[in-house]
Write a protein that holds these residues in place. Structure first.
Motif, PDB file in Angstrom:
ATOM      1  N   SER A 195       1.041  -1.256   0.059  1.00  0.00           N
ATOM      2  CA  SER A 195       0.061  -0.091  -0.059  1.00  0.00           C
ATOM      3  C   SER A 195       0.955   1.219   0.053  1.00  0.00           C
ATOM      4  N   GLY A 196       0.377   2.531  -0.408  1.00  0.00           N
ATOM      5  CA  GLY A 196       0.895   3.550  -0.162  1.00  0.00           C
ATOM      6  C   GLY A 196       1.410   4.309  -1.439  1.00  0.00           C
ATOM      7  N   ARG A 238       5.389   6.880   1.048  1.00  0.00           N
ATOM      8  CA  ARG A 238       5.826   5.917   1.733  1.00  0.00           C
ATOM      9  C   ARG A 238       4.919   4.764   1.514  1.00  0.00           C
ATOM     10  N   LEU A 239       5.845   3.533   1.088  1.00  0.00           N
ATOM     11  CA  LEU A 239       5.269   2.329   0.659  1.00  0.00           C
ATOM     12  C   LEU A 239       5.200   1.596   1.965  1.00  0.00           C
ATOM     13  N   SER A 240       4.200   0.609   2.193  1.00  0.00           N
ATOM     14  CA  SER A 240       4.285  -0.431   3.096  1.00  0.00           C
ATOM     15  C   SER A 240       3.879  -1.805   2.430  1.00  0.00           C
ATOM     16  N   CYS A 241       4.498  -2.831   3.188  1.00  0.00           N
ATOM     17  CA  CYS A 241       4.172  -4.120   2.696  1.00  0.00           C
ATOM     18  C   CYS A 241       4.107  -5.097   3.781  1.00  0.00           C
ATOM     19  N   PHE A 270      16.134   7.006  -0.756  1.00  0.00           N
ATOM     20  CA  PHE A 270      15.140   6.094  -0.236  1.00  0.00           C
ATOM     21  C   PHE A 270      15.654   5.420   0.861  1.00  0.00           C
ATOM     22  N   THR A 271      14.447   4.987   1.799  1.00  0.00           N
ATOM     23  CA  THR A 271      15.035   4.332   3.235  1.00  0.00           C
ATOM     24  C   THR A 271      14.081   3.206   3.267  1.00  0.00           C
ATOM     25  N   ILE A 272      14.630   2.007   3.434  1.00  0.00           N
ATOM     26  CA  ILE A 272      13.992   0.790   3.805  1.00  0.00           C
ATOM     27  C   ILE A 272      13.810   0.746   5.194  1.00  0.00           C
ATOM     28  N   THR A 308       6.363  -6.399   8.589  1.00  0.00           N
ATOM     29  CA  THR A 308       6.021  -5.227   7.567  1.00  0.00           C
ATOM     30  C   THR A 308       7.328  -4.655   7.305  1.00  0.00           C
ATOM     31  N   VAL A 309       7.329  -4.230   6.143  1.00  0.00           N
ATOM     32  CA  VAL A 309       8.484  -3.538   5.361  1.00  0.00           C
ATOM     33  C   VAL A 309       7.886  -2.293   4.967  1.00  0.00           C
ATOM     34  N   TYR A 310       8.868  -1.021   5.007  1.00  0.00           N
ATOM     35  CA  TYR A 310       8.488   0.019   4.352  1.00  0.00           C
ATOM     36  C   TYR A 310       9.483   0.596   3.811  1.00  0.00           C
ATOM     37  N   LEU A 311       8.943   1.538   2.751  1.00  0.00           N
ATOM     38  CA  LEU A 311      10.069   2.216   1.871  1.00  0.00           C
ATOM     39  C   LEU A 311       9.723   3.704   1.764  1.00  0.00           C
TER      40      LEU A 311
END
Length: 124
Positions: A7-8, A19-22, A71-73, A81-84
């Motif tokens: 999402s995101g 900001r992406l979320s998984c 970018f920051t992971i 959950t992982v974010y970008l």
């Protein structure tokens, strides 16, 4: 069965942020790493960033040269959950972004599980 839900994604102007979320399903799922890839129209899928999940290298981050410094992971262990975090976005960042989990080989290429993708569009 492990499922990854991203999402995101969305539309943003150049210079903006997203900001992406998984989130990974499965209570007992314990990946060794999670990552983000992207695929632009007419191009092959490419590695963006990865983060190690466990072991001595837990928390270590890996980035493609094209996104380093922008970018920051990051991760949330409890939520699997992982974010970008994507800052200073450029039109060339436009792509479908895919989450991947549990590397089966190279952290930069081989993963057992993939999300369905989320569109990121950066307008100039």
């Amino acid at each position: 069965q492990v499922q990854l839900v991203e999402s995101g994604g969305g539309l943003v102007q150049a210079g903006g942020s997203l900001r992406l979320s998984c989130a990974a399903s499965g209570r007992t799922f314990s990946p060794n790493a999670m990552a983000w890839f992207r695929q632009a129209p007419g191009k092959e899928r490419e590695f963006v960033a990865a983060i190690s999940w466990r072991g001595l290298s837990a928390g270590m981050q890996y980035y493609a040269d094209s996104v380093k410094g922008r970018f920051t992971i990051s991760r949330d262990n409890a939520k699997i959950t992982v974010y970008l975090q994507m800052n200073s976005l450029k039109p060339e960042d436009t792509a479908v972004y895919y989450c991947a989990a549990d590397s089966s080989g190279s952290l930069y290429r081989d993963y057992n599980y993939w999300g369905q993708g989320t569109q990121v569009t950066v307008s100039s």
